[in-house]
Enzyme design. Structure first.
Site, PDB file in Angstrom:
ATOM      1  N   LEU A 158      -0.120   1.430  -1.169  1.00  0.00           N
ATOM      2  CA  LEU A 158       0.005   0.132  -0.136  1.00  0.00           C
ATOM      3  C   LEU A 158       1.438  -0.557  -0.655  1.00  0.00           C
ATOM      4  O   LEU A 158       1.903  -0.459  -1.671  1.00  0.00           O
ATOM      5  CB  LEU A 158      -0.885  -1.044  -0.838  1.00  0.00           C
ATOM      6  CG  LEU A 158      -0.448  -2.184  -0.008  1.00  0.00           C
ATOM      7  CD1 LEU A 158      -1.075  -2.120   1.504  1.00  0.00           C
ATOM      8  CD2 LEU A 158      -1.721  -3.260  -0.781  1.00  0.00           C
ATOM      9  N   ASP A 159       2.374  -0.579   0.368  1.00  0.00           N
ATOM     10  CA  ASP A 159       3.845  -1.073   0.230  1.00  0.00           C
ATOM     11  C   ASP A 159       4.580  -0.294  -0.808  1.00  0.00           C
ATOM     12  O   ASP A 159       5.599  -0.701  -1.054  1.00  0.00           O
ATOM     13  CB  ASP A 159       3.671  -2.444  -0.081  1.00  0.00           C
ATOM     14  CG  ASP A 159       3.009  -3.380   0.855  1.00  0.00           C
ATOM     15  OD1 ASP A 159       3.016  -3.064   1.927  1.00  0.00           O
ATOM     16  OD2 ASP A 159       2.241  -4.475   0.398  1.00  0.00           O
ATOM     17  N   ALA A 160       4.305   1.258  -0.804  1.00  0.00           N
ATOM     18  CA  ALA A 160       4.907   1.951  -1.838  1.00  0.00           C
ATOM     19  C   ALA A 160       5.929   3.110  -0.969  1.00  0.00           C
ATOM     20  O   ALA A 160       6.196   3.856  -1.616  1.00  0.00           O
ATOM     21  CB  ALA A 160       4.073   2.344  -2.784  1.00  0.00           C
TER      22      ALA A 160
END
Lengths: 296, 296, 296, 296
Positions: free
Chosen positions: C240-242
Site C-alpha cells: 500500500l502506497d509504496a
C-alpha cells in the site's frame, strides 16, 4: 551590558500568550495597551477551533509607553490573570540582545551560514559559544571572535558520554542562552537535557519530517525514490525527531542525483530552514501548542 | 433569494477597512464587537509604515451578535466615522452568496477549472453567466447549467467593437456581480468599463508581471531565456497589465521547453493563481492600497 | 482504427530500454538509428552507478525512417539482443492514440481536471471509460461524451467486494488501456489486480509519501503540524502506497489552516501531480528501476 | 601545479559543443568515444528546433581512455571538423582545478556563502583573489587564507574610474580565471571588460529578470506590489542585466514585508542562485546559444 539604546524608535516590547478562547480577549489586550498609549506595530491572532484555544503576539513601540519592560510585565500580569492565561505568557524587550549557543559536529554548512548571518548584521544576536564534539569547526568559529569548546563524545562508552553531556550542559548553561541550536550536532540529547532546554533547543533535521526519522535520511530518501528532499527545523523533545515543527522546506531532486548530490543540494535547504526557524524563535514568533506551533 | 440559513454557526459577518494609523484603533473595533458579544473567529491587521495607513479584516460569527447585517452595518458606520475611515469600509455577510460573471475567448483551461471548483463545491459562488467573444466554450458552460452568451468582437471595426462592449456591459451588469473574471478574455477593456468595474474586474495574465506585459508573454519569456514562467492575477485598471496584483506564482521551465511547452505548463499556474485570487477577493480578503494589495 | 496521419512531421517512434551498463551502448543505439536515417529529436540517458544499470529513451521522427513501427520493432529486437536488454524494451508509435480508464469514488477534482485537459486538447488521449464505486461523477463524465459505469463496492461484504472487483476488472480490461488511473479511487486494489495492471495502474495519494500512508493523510498531517502538504503519483503495487514514485509536489500550509483547508489546498497539488505523472507515463518517459523511477 | 591525481576514477574529461543539427551526430561522437574505450558517465543532448542547432555535453571517465586530455583534444578536433562544429567546442579535464576571482563591494552575503562552500569542500575551486571596491570584506577573505585587494572606485571621476578598472583588470587577469564572479559588485563593467571576460564574467542580479533591471530592484519590486521576489545569475554583457540567464529562483513575500524585509529574504535566493549558476559554469554545464543558455 547587553542592552541597546533605550529609546530607539526601533525598540519593541513583544507580548505573547495563549489562553482559552472567549469573547473579548482582543478588546481586553488592545484596550490595556491603548490606555497606556501603546502603539501596536504588529498584531497577530490565531484561534484553534479544535481545542478552543486562543493565541496572540503583540509588538509595541517601546517609546510609545511611559514605562519600561519591567513595569509593563507587572501590569500585564494582571491582564493575564484576568484572562486566565496562567503561566504561558511572555513580555520581552528587543532592546535586550538574545544569546545563542550553537552545537556542532563536523558538518560545517549550518555553522558557516549562521556565523555569516551574524557577521553581516542580518541576525542580530550574540553567539555566546560554539561547542563541537569534534575540533574541526574551531578555526572558523574563532575567526569570528567566538569561543569554541571541544567536548569529545567517546563512542561505546556510556559513562564517558554522560560526562561529556554534563560538560556540555555546564558550557551551555553558563550563558543562559535564549536558544541552543543543534546545527547538525550528531549526538542525541539525553532526556534530562531535553527537559532542561525545553522550548529553547532547536534542531535541524535533514529530511522532510515525519519522513526519514533518525540516521542517514538522504540515504533513506534515495532508496525510496522521492522526487523532493527537505529539511525540518523543530524543537527538541525526548521523542527523537518528533518535536513541534517550526519550519520546513523542500527541494527538487531527480533520478540523476546520487545520495552525495542529495546531501549537497539538501544543505541549501537545511541552512535556510534553520535560519528562518531560529529567527522566528528569537523574535518570539513561535508559540507551541501541544505538538504543533503557531508562527506569527 | 440568494441567502443561506440564517443562523448557521458557519455564517460570518466580515468587516474590512483602512484608515490613517493611530493609537487605539484595534481597541476601538474590538471593544465595539465585544460589547455586542461578537465572537471574532479571524482577525488580521496591517500597518504600512511608509504611508502611515492601517488596515484590518475582522470575521465574526453571525450567531454571536444579537442583530443582522444591516444593523451591524448601521452601528459600524458610527465607529467608522469616529476612526475617520471615510468610505473605504465594508461589512459583508457570508450568508449572501456571491455572484460572478466570467469572460472568455477560446482558451478554456481557466473556465473549465473555475466551473469544476464550483461544481465540486470548493468555490461556493453563483456563476451567473459566461460571456465569450467566441462560441467555443458554450457547450461546457451549458453542461454546467450556466447561461452562455456569445458576443462577437469584430476586428478592425472600432464601432462594432464599441457596440460589442456595450452589449457585454449590459449582459454583465444585469447580474450586479461581485466579480467580473477575465479568464483569458483576449479583449482589452475600454477605460469606461475599467472604471465601472473598478475593484471587481479580475484578470489573469500569463506572465510574472511586470515582466512580459501585453501580447504573447510566453513567446517573450522564451526569447529572453528565463528559467521560470509565471502568472499574475490582478485587478483591471485602464493601465494595461499594471493594476494591483492579488496573487502570482511561477513554475520552472528549462532549455528543452518550446514555447508550446511553456504555454502548456503555464496553464497550471494560471489556473491556481486565478482561483486563489478570486477566492480571496470573494472572501473580502483583498484590500487595495494605492497600486498594492493587502491580502488578509 | 485509432491511428493518426501516418507521415506527420509530429509523429514519433519512441524507444526505451534499460540494460547492464558497458562501453559503447550509446554508440550502438545511435549508429543503428543513423544507418537507417533516423532523426533523433530527443535523446536521454541515465546510468545508475550503484546498480551499474543503463537507461535510455530515444524519440525519433517517424518520417525520417524508411519503414513503419513494426519493422522498427523487429530490427530493434536484434540490437536489444546484442545489448542483453532482455524483455524490458519498448518501441511505441505516437501515431497510436493511448487509451486510459479512470477509476473514481465521490471526490471529483482529479476527474474534472483530467477531463478538462482532454477536452481542451492538452492531453491527447482517449478516455475509454470512467468507473465509479459511487454514481455521483456520472453526469460530468457523460457530459464529456464518455461512458460511465457505476460498480458499487458493498462495505463489510468480502464476497460482494470480490465480485465488484471482478466486474471492475472486466470493464477495464475490455479497453486494454495503457493506463488505469486511480483518480482518488477509495478502494484498495487486491493483489491480483495489482499484478495484472503492474506498470499501468497509477494512483494519486494525497500526501508527500512516505509520510502519511493510508487513510486520511491530511488529518495525519494536521496532527503532526507539518508546514507543507503534498501529493504523490505512483505506480500501484501490492504494498500500500509504496510503489515506485513518478512525481510529487508540495504546497505551504500554516497554523491557520484547518484540516478542511488542507484538503482544499491540497487538491491543487493532487491535480497537477497526477496530470504530470500520467502525461509522462503515456509519453513513455517513466522507466521503473526496482522501486525507483527514471523520468526522461 | 594545480593538477590532481591523474588516474582517479572520479576524474573526468568533459566534451561540449554545439553545431548545426543533422542525422548521425550522436552516432559520430559516441562511436568516436567507444572506439577508444571511453566510458561515458553522463551524456546530455539538446536540439533547438527553431534554430536547427544541436548541443551536447559528454562526461567520460578519464581512466577509461588510453591517453591524456591533450591527445583527446587533438583527436576530437578531427571529429569537430567533420561535424562542422567550428570554434565552439571544449574539452576539459576535471583534474585541473578551476580558478575563480570574486569581485565585491560592501554587501557580504554572497561572498560569505561562496567562501563557506569552498571551505567545506562543497565547491572544489581555487579562489585566487577577492577584489573589493570597498575594504570591508577584507577580513573574512583573509580569514579564509585568500588575498584581498582593495581597489577604490572614485565617484564622479571618470578618469579615476578608468584607472580603477585598469587596475581591476590586471588583478583579475594575472590569475587567468575560469570565472570572474560579480558577487554583488556594485560597479558596471565597461564594454571592454565585458568583451575581455565574455562567457566568464558571472553576475548575480537581485531581481527576477527581466523585471527590475538596474538599481534598487527590491525598491522597485516593493513599489509594484509583487508577491514574489527573485534573483538571476547571468553572464555579463555590455547590455546591462540583459546577458544570457544561467539560473533564477524566487521567494514569496507578502504585504507585511518592508523593502528591508525583501532585501533580507532575497539574500537567501541570491546566494543559492549564484552558487548554482557558478557550479554549473565551472562544470561546463552551461552552453550559450544566442541570448539563451542550455543547462546540461
Amino acid at each position: 551590558m547587553n542592552t541597546r539604546a533605550v529609546s530607539s524608535p526601533e525598540r519593541r516590547y513583544v507580548i505573547t500568550f495563549g489562553c482559552p478562547d472567549r469573547t473579548g480577549i482582543i478588546a481586553r489586550i488592545s484596550s490595556f495597551l491603548a490606555e497606556h498609549g501603546g502603539w501596536i506595530v504588529e498584531a497577530a491572532y490565531h484561534t484553534d477551533p479544535e481545542t478552543g484555544w486562543f493565541f496572540t503576539r503583540q509588538e509595541v513601540r517601546a517609546d510609545s509607553l511611559p514605562f519600561g519592560v519591567d513595569e509593563l510585565r507587572a501590569l500585564f500580569a494582571e491582564v493575564a490573570t484576568a484572562l486566565n492565561v496562567q503561566s504561558t505568557w511572555t513580555v520581552t524587550d528587543t532592546g535586550e540582545r538574545k544569546r545563542v549557543v550553537i552545537l556542532v559536529s563536523k558538518e560545517g554548512h549550518c555553522l558557516y551560514d549562521l556565523l555569516a548571518r551574524v557577521a553581516t548584521g542580518e541576525l542580530d544576536v550574540e553567539v555566546s559559544a560554539v561547542v563541537g564534539n569534534h575540533p574541526e569547526l574551531g578555526d572558523i568559529t574563532r575567526a569570528h571572535g567566538i569561543p569554541f569548546h571541544h567536548v569529545p563524545f567517546p563512542p561505546n562508552d556510556p559513562e564517558g558520554k554522560q560526562a561529556a553531556f554534563a560538560q556540555l550542559r555546564a558550557l551551555v548553561e553558563k550563558h543562559d542562552p535564549h536558544a541552543v541550536v543543534l546545527a547538525r550536532f550528531m549526538q542525541i540529547l539525553p532526556p534530562e537535557l531535553c527537559a532542561a532546554w525545553a522550548g529553547r533547543a532547536i534542531n535541524i533535521h535533514h529530511s522532510f519530517l515525519p519522513s526519514f526519522i533518525g540516521a542517514r535520511p538522504y540515504h533513506q530518501a534515495h532508496r525510496r525514490g522521492v522526487k523532493l528532499v527537505g529539511a525540518t527545523c523543530h524543537y527538541v523533545t525526548a521523542d527523537l525527531d518528533a518535536g513541534p515543527i517550526i519550519e520546513q522546506d523542500v527541494l527538487r531532486v531527480h533520478h540523476g542525483d546520487s545520495v552525495a548530490d542529495m546531501v549537497r543540494k539538501g544543505r541549501d535547504i537545511e541552512k535556510v530552514v534553520l535560519a528562518r526557524g531560529l529567527r522566528w524563535h528569537l523574535e518570539d514568533r513561535v508559540l507551541v501548542h501541544g505538538n504543533q506551533t503557531v508562527i506569527f
